[in-house]
Design a protein around this motif. Sequence first.
Motif, PDB file in Angstrom:
ATOM      1  N   ASN A 365     -34.297   7.877  -1.127  1.00 48.58           N
ATOM      2  CA  ASN A 365     -33.337   6.915  -1.661  1.00 48.58           C
ATOM      3  C   ASN A 365     -33.588   6.635  -3.133  1.00 48.58           C
ATOM      4  OD1 ASN A 365     -31.119   5.126  -1.358  1.00 48.58           O
ATOM      5  ND2 ASN A 365     -32.520   3.380  -1.254  1.00 48.58           N
ATOM      6  N   ARG A 372     -35.633  12.602  -5.982  1.00 50.75           N
ATOM      7  CA  ARG A 372     -35.244  12.829  -4.582  1.00 50.75           C
ATOM      8  C   ARG A 372     -35.519  14.267  -4.176  1.00 50.75           C
ATOM      9  NH1 ARG A 372     -30.335  10.439  -5.948  1.00 50.75           N
ATOM     10  NH2 ARG A 372     -29.174  12.322  -5.401  1.00 50.75           N
ATOM     11  N   ARG A 424     -30.521   8.190   3.289  1.00 49.83           N
ATOM     12  CA  ARG A 424     -31.315   7.406   2.341  1.00 49.83           C
ATOM     13  C   ARG A 424     -32.623   6.958   3.003  1.00 49.83           C
ATOM     14  NH1 ARG A 424     -28.241   5.277  -2.053  1.00 49.83           N
ATOM     15  NH2 ARG A 424     -26.066   5.956  -2.029  1.00 49.83           N
TER      16      ARG A 424
END
Length: 491
Positions: A365, A372, A424
């Motif tokens: 997230n 990420r 996420r």
Amino acid sequence: MGSFNSSHHDQQEEEDPSSSDLQYHQHQHRQPSQLGGFTSALPNAIHMRQLLIRCAELISRSDFSAAHRLVSILSSNSSPYGDSTERLVHRFAKALSLRLNYCCYAADGATTVTATTTNTSAASASASASAPMMTMRMMMMMMIPPATAAVVTAAATTTDDTTNNTITSNINMNTDTTTTEYEYESESEEALQSCYLSLNQITPFIRFSHLTANQAILEAIDEGQQAIHILDFDIMHGLQWPPLMQALAERSYPPPMLRITATGSDLNILHRTGDRLSKFAQSLGLRFQFHPLLLLSHNDNHDINNIIDPPALALLPDEALAVNCVLYLHRLIKADSRGLRLFLHKIKALNPKVVTIAEREANHNHPLFLQRLVEALDHYTSIFDSLEATLPPNSRERLTVEQVWFGREIMDIVAAEGDNRRERHQRYESWEAMLRSSGFSNVPLSPFALSQAKLLLRLHYPSEGYKLQIRNDSLFLGWQNRALFSVSSWH
């Protein structure tokens, strides 16, 4: 018991790929058997990881031509049928390619809009107006494999460990570019539902989460309790509940009345799940009711929060309520956590006996795309390595799971942005802070929960690579030194 190393991998500065990477592509062709995983010390495996990170850096800097060259190198040096490194690079290369295509299209759209400001013709204005709409459509299509990708269709029938499991899958290489967007979404949903069953069969992650959550529910509810109500968010096929139902039927007489209120996005699947569970409860002599709650989207916080109130849930005063969130809460996170915090406050107001939570141990997230990607590389490297070590090389179930389930997740984490991004995942510490701030207290998982998880691994997934650890009164499952999933109990 194993210890996990949860430290983040530092990014290293690499050379400009325009010369060195092309030279590598021309002279360093490797055989599929040469590489193990990114965790190995083999130079080629490390280099492929560096190329993926370098490609992400180039996309972040809008150097699309150099990124295109790297994607081409990565694609030609990877395969969905190779070893764990080649398969993982293949999935990330496809995701990077999709993100790159979107970025290039968005850049072209911006150029078109700029040109329109100097041209007042209606035709030019119409062309520029269509660019944002096409961009939104592309973002929607990020959630499913593109037309030229392998589309996995699978037919599966299952009950649970209480009966014989039968899972069959069929790989269909679909290159028909005339298929409509609606057909892709439908086909993808069917593949996901079937793939979930294969995932449950060949990896311990789902069963571990279900088994540990069930044990927490059993320990939180008194044996003499005569009415139990479980609120299950995204029940899928209901694989979690037959073992719990059997345990409830055996631990007291007469057995309690069990009600399950289950959310889902497909009413037909909800009804079929309810029918299967009702028949199983009847075979046990267990009084049972099933109430489906259709959610048009599990990403819609407004829709979800509207159903979390006692009248909608038909809560009864003599019931013990358990709320089950297995691999669910991360979907409620958006650009901020307000919707998720409202959800948790509403759950707390229901005064449940226990709230069970299972989530990934990864930070997918992060607002920065490059961070990420690095985190996802580490997480899915361990997952693909575990599949490599525990399944035969020609396993069709593994191919299905990697392409459809994990491939979709990687596509989402790498290629999607904004509200289109749903995977996420966050680490346990983030969930702990959020739950405590919403008024919840951690309920320690018992030593028996650990013993059950050990037995599950020994009987069904015998490999020294899988590790269990109790930390912060919660149970973690990982591969080698990396934690991958956590299960915790709250009140």
